[in-house]
Design a protein around this motif. Sequence first.
Motif, PDB file in Angstrom:
ATOM      1  N   ASN A  61       0.668  -1.186   0.071  1.00 42.64           N
ATOM      2  CA  ASN A  61       0.156  -0.015   0.063  1.00 42.64           C
ATOM      3  C   ASN A  61       0.873   1.079  -0.308  1.00 42.64           C
ATOM      4  OD1 ASN A  61       0.775   0.718   2.920  1.00 42.64           O
ATOM      5  ND2 ASN A  61      -0.792  -0.908   3.586  1.00 42.64           N
ATOM      6  N   SER A  62       0.221   2.273  -0.117  1.00 40.49           N
ATOM      7  CA  SER A  62       1.025   3.645  -0.200  1.00 40.49           C
ATOM      8  C   SER A  62       1.741   3.946   0.948  1.00 40.49           C
ATOM      9  CB  SER A  62      -0.005   4.758  -0.536  1.00 40.49           C
ATOM     10  OG  SER A  62      -1.026   4.903   0.350  1.00 40.49           O
ATOM     11  N   ARG A  63       1.277   3.705   1.963  1.00 40.45           N
ATOM     12  CA  ARG A  63       1.829   3.998   3.260  1.00 40.45           C
ATOM     13  C   ARG A  63       3.232   3.450   3.576  1.00 40.45           C
ATOM     14  NH1 ARG A  63      -1.494   3.586   8.573  1.00 40.45           N
ATOM     15  NH2 ARG A  63      -2.541   5.260   7.765  1.00 40.45           N
ATOM     16  N   VAL A  64       3.082   2.059   3.070  1.00 38.91           N
ATOM     17  CA  VAL A  64       4.424   1.142   3.187  1.00 38.91           C
ATOM     18  C   VAL A  64       5.233   1.629   2.250  1.00 38.91           C
ATOM     19  CG1 VAL A  64       5.202  -1.300   3.053  1.00 38.91           C
ATOM     20  CG2 VAL A  64       3.085  -0.889   4.033  1.00 38.91           C
ATOM     21  N   ARG A  65       4.844   2.027   0.910  1.00 41.97           N
ATOM     22  CA  ARG A  65       5.641   2.537  -0.186  1.00 41.97           C
ATOM     23  C   ARG A  65       6.462   3.539   0.516  1.00 41.97           C
ATOM     24  NH1 ARG A  65       1.933   0.747  -3.748  1.00 41.97           N
ATOM     25  NH2 ARG A  65       0.972   2.714  -3.861  1.00 41.97           N
ATOM     26  N   ALA A  66       5.726   4.774   1.167  1.00 46.41           N
ATOM     27  CA  ALA A  66       6.341   5.968   1.596  1.00 46.41           C
ATOM     28  C   ALA A  66       7.270   5.535   2.649  1.00 46.41           C
ATOM     29  CB  ALA A  66       5.226   6.843   2.071  1.00 46.41           C
ATOM     30  N   LEU A  67       6.823   4.618   3.698  1.00 50.60           N
ATOM     31  CA  LEU A  67       7.932   4.101   4.543  1.00 50.60           C
ATOM     32  C   LEU A  67       9.228   3.559   4.127  1.00 50.60           C
ATOM     33  CD1 LEU A  67       6.890   2.230   7.722  1.00 50.60           C
ATOM     34  CD2 LEU A  67       8.697   1.487   6.326  1.00 50.60           C
ATOM     35  N   PHE A  68       9.188   2.879   3.140  1.00 50.45           N
ATOM     36  CA  PHE A  68      10.328   2.324   2.642  1.00 50.45           C
ATOM     37  C   PHE A  68      11.234   3.263   1.834  1.00 50.45           C
ATOM     38  CE2 PHE A  68       8.632  -2.048   2.896  1.00 50.45           C
ATOM     39  CZ  PHE A  68       9.507  -2.808   3.479  1.00 50.45           C
ATOM     40  N   GLY A  69      10.313   4.206   1.327  1.00 55.77           N
ATOM     41  CA  GLY A  69      11.264   5.223   0.662  1.00 55.77           C
ATOM     42  C   GLY A  69      11.942   6.240   1.764  1.00 55.77           C
ATOM     43  N   ARG A  70      11.385   6.481   2.951  1.00 54.19           N
ATOM     44  CA  ARG A  70      12.078   7.162   4.014  1.00 54.19           C
ATOM     45  C   ARG A  70      13.430   6.061   4.444  1.00 54.19           C
ATOM     46  NH1 ARG A  70       6.611   8.482   5.093  1.00 54.19           N
ATOM     47  NH2 ARG A  70       6.778   6.932   6.808  1.00 54.19           N
ATOM     48  N   VAL A  71      12.816   4.964   4.847  1.00 54.27           N
ATOM     49  CA  VAL A  71      13.831   3.909   5.462  1.00 54.27           C
ATOM     50  C   VAL A  71      15.277   3.907   4.394  1.00 54.27           C
ATOM     51  CG1 VAL A  71      14.366   1.638   6.073  1.00 54.27           C
ATOM     52  CG2 VAL A  71      12.268   2.730   6.575  1.00 54.27           C
ATOM     53  N   PHE A  72      15.079   3.648   3.444  1.00 54.07           N
ATOM     54  CA  PHE A  72      16.350   3.551   2.479  1.00 54.07           C
ATOM     55  C   PHE A  72      16.711   4.934   2.046  1.00 54.07           C
ATOM     56  CE2 PHE A  72      13.753  -0.145   0.730  1.00 54.07           C
ATOM     57  CZ  PHE A  72      14.692  -1.211   1.106  1.00 54.07           C
ATOM     58  N   ARG A  73      16.205   6.108   2.210  1.00 54.13           N
ATOM     59  CA  ARG A  73      16.729   7.309   2.010  1.00 54.13           C
ATOM     60  C   ARG A  73      17.662   7.891   3.281  1.00 54.13           C
ATOM     61  NH1 ARG A  73      12.576  10.267   1.839  1.00 54.13           N
ATOM     62  NH2 ARG A  73      12.751  10.882   4.228  1.00 54.13           N
ATOM     63  N   ASN A  74      17.130   7.421   4.669  1.00 62.51           N
ATOM     64  CA  ASN A  74      17.942   7.539   5.850  1.00 62.51           C
ATOM     65  C   ASN A  74      19.121   6.599   5.833  1.00 62.51           C
ATOM     66  OD1 ASN A  74      16.276   9.727   6.545  1.00 62.51           O
ATOM     67  ND2 ASN A  74      14.656   8.535   7.485  1.00 62.51           N
ATOM     68  N   THR A  75      18.700   5.460   5.497  1.00 62.40           N
ATOM     69  CA  THR A  75      19.656   4.338   5.570  1.00 62.40           C
ATOM     70  C   THR A  75      21.068   4.969   4.688  1.00 62.40           C
ATOM     71  OG1 THR A  75      18.335   2.769   5.986  1.00 62.40           O
ATOM     72  CG2 THR A  75      20.547   2.115   5.233  1.00 62.40           C
ATOM     73  N   GLY A  76      20.883   5.549   3.514  1.00 62.74           N
ATOM     74  CA  GLY A  76      21.783   5.869   2.606  1.00 62.74           C
ATOM     75  C   GLY A  76      22.555   7.367   3.567  1.00 62.74           C
ATOM     76  N   TYR A  77      21.743   8.009   4.004  1.00 59.96           N
ATOM     77  CA  TYR A  77      22.508   9.177   4.772  1.00 59.96           C
ATOM     78  C   TYR A  77      23.549   8.558   5.946  1.00 59.96           C
ATOM     79  CZ  TYR A  77      19.085  12.405   3.049  1.00 59.96           C
ATOM     80  OH  TYR A  77      18.113  13.595   2.357  1.00 59.96           O
ATOM     81  N   LEU A  78      22.938   7.440   6.546  1.00 61.26           N
ATOM     82  CA  LEU A  78      23.830   6.699   7.664  1.00 61.26           C
ATOM     83  C   LEU A  78      25.199   6.194   7.075  1.00 61.26           C
ATOM     84  CD1 LEU A  78      21.096   5.227   9.809  1.00 61.26           C
ATOM     85  CD2 LEU A  78      22.466   7.418  10.372  1.00 61.26           C
ATOM     86  N   LEU A  79      25.024   5.710   5.774  1.00 63.83           N
ATOM     87  CA  LEU A  79      26.084   4.741   5.159  1.00 63.83           C
ATOM     88  C   LEU A  79      27.181   5.785   4.798  1.00 63.83           C
ATOM     89  CD1 LEU A  79      24.218   2.115   3.299  1.00 63.83           C
ATOM     90  CD2 LEU A  79      25.806   1.592   4.995  1.00 63.83           C
ATOM     91  N   THR A  80      26.449   6.947   4.056  1.00 64.95           N
ATOM     92  CA  THR A  80      27.336   7.983   3.552  1.00 64.95           C
ATOM     93  C   THR A  80      28.318   8.591   4.635  1.00 64.95           C
ATOM     94  OG1 THR A  80      25.656   8.659   1.746  1.00 64.95           O
ATOM     95  CG2 THR A  80      27.380  10.171   2.469  1.00 64.95           C
ATOM     96  N   GLY A  81      27.634   8.759   5.832  1.00 71.44           N
ATOM     97  CA  GLY A  81      28.370   9.432   6.992  1.00 71.44           C
ATOM     98  C   GLY A  81      29.394   8.657   7.517  1.00 71.44           C
ATOM     99  N   LYS A  82      28.989   7.044   7.624  1.00 72.84           N
ATOM    100  CA  LYS A  82      29.821   6.169   8.144  1.00 72.84           C
ATOM    101  C   LYS A  82      31.180   5.858   7.241  1.00 72.84           C
ATOM    102  CE  LYS A  82      27.918   4.853  12.033  1.00 72.84           C
ATOM    103  NZ  LYS A  82      28.486   4.841  13.334  1.00 72.84           N
ATOM    104  N   GLY A  83      30.891   6.101   5.893  1.00 74.52           N
ATOM    105  CA  GLY A  83      31.553   5.692   4.867  1.00 74.52           C
ATOM    106  C   GLY A  83      32.888   6.854   4.891  1.00 74.52           C
TER     107      GLY A  83
END
Length: 455
Positions: free
Chosen positions: A2-24
Amino acid sequence: MNSRVRALFGRVFRNTGYLLTGKGATAALALGSTAIAVRALGLEEYGILLLINAFTSSCSVSTRFQSWQPLLQYGGTAFKRADKSGFQTLLRHCAVLDGLGAVVALAVAVIFSQVLGQALGWNATAYGHMPLWYLTVVLFMNAGSAIGVMRLTNRYELSVLGDTVAGFVRFLGCIVGFFLHWSLIGFLALWYASFVASFVLDGLIALWVLAHTDGLKGFRLVNVPWLSPIQGLWRFTFSVSVDQALSRLASRLTVLIVGVVLGPQSAAIYNVTWQISDGMARPAQMMTPALYPELVALRDKRDWASIRQVTNRILQALGAFSFVVIVAAALVGPWLLHVLLTVPWSGTRTLLLLMTTTAILDLWDVPLEPILVSLNRAHQLLFGRMATMCFSLPLLYVFATLWGMTGAGVATLLSELGIFLSRLGPYLLMNRHRNFQNSQEDTLHPSLAKERNGD
């Protein structure tokens, strides 16, 4: 989906990208700082610097309250409702936890430094009282409540700035120290300054975020309640904090046991093999801090269907990712181990595959641990870890004695299997109920509980 879960995954992957960039970025800067510092100080004095910093960091980590977790666990409802009084009282409570942990860490560091100082390479004759003043750096090693504010407000791109700035301070300082021929004291001061810079920056960013969040402006620290009356807060904080402390302690004791039984060379091979295996799984593990606040929000909305859907989707993705990790470990791992430690390829592949399987089991905690924590099952996670440690450490000693490195790898795999089952079991039991019955009633903010009762 559903749209809520799609939006959730979008935020999770975006924020994970921020964390990975910072850690890298932080990891790259750390490698550069190490290379320059070794050449400036020499290997022996750099080793002393490393041991002093590792000692103080261990004191901080082992006494630290995971204050960002209670802030997300209980503050989400108050934050979304712009309940200034409730949220700011909880934030002050978490700040008190940070301060209390820092003071205890300083006391522990001072006491144990008197015992371990000689063993770790420093002494008053050679270096004066240099390590004693450096021990106060533990007061600036934990900004958990500030990180919690940034994660709660979905500002993950800001939450990595503190560590990144600390890396830049060390890297640039090492360049200056190399050309100015700084001594060990100068480099210790540089490391101290990097922690202070990170701590201050995290605090200022958190205050800026609060000041620019509608309904939560005007945060203050005087003439206001310091401790939150939320039911279950102390039990939750104790459970998540001790669980994390035991996790870090177990990893250190494991290497120590292998070293005692098989010798320092085997301990080094074991430790680096685990680092390689864990590093391959690290990108997916970084999803946990990004996923946790999203699950808390779904819990507050009682959207159990979305929680199940998110869990299933993540487990499916982890299945594919696990296959990639296994293949990469089999093909690249032995070569990498040979490059790092100059050990022969023969005999390392079995240990590497065992440790990689262990890392994959740890990886499958990515959805389970934040789900259980958000549903107030943190105490079960703690009991599971304590029970696992009681059998896994003696088992490691016996297996390593009987079968060497392969035995150590098997024991480590069985230990992680115990941890995984201690998370999977409670989740499956809760999942039998359509609405996760009785799993989260005592986690709620009083205002949310009243709403559910129709008040």
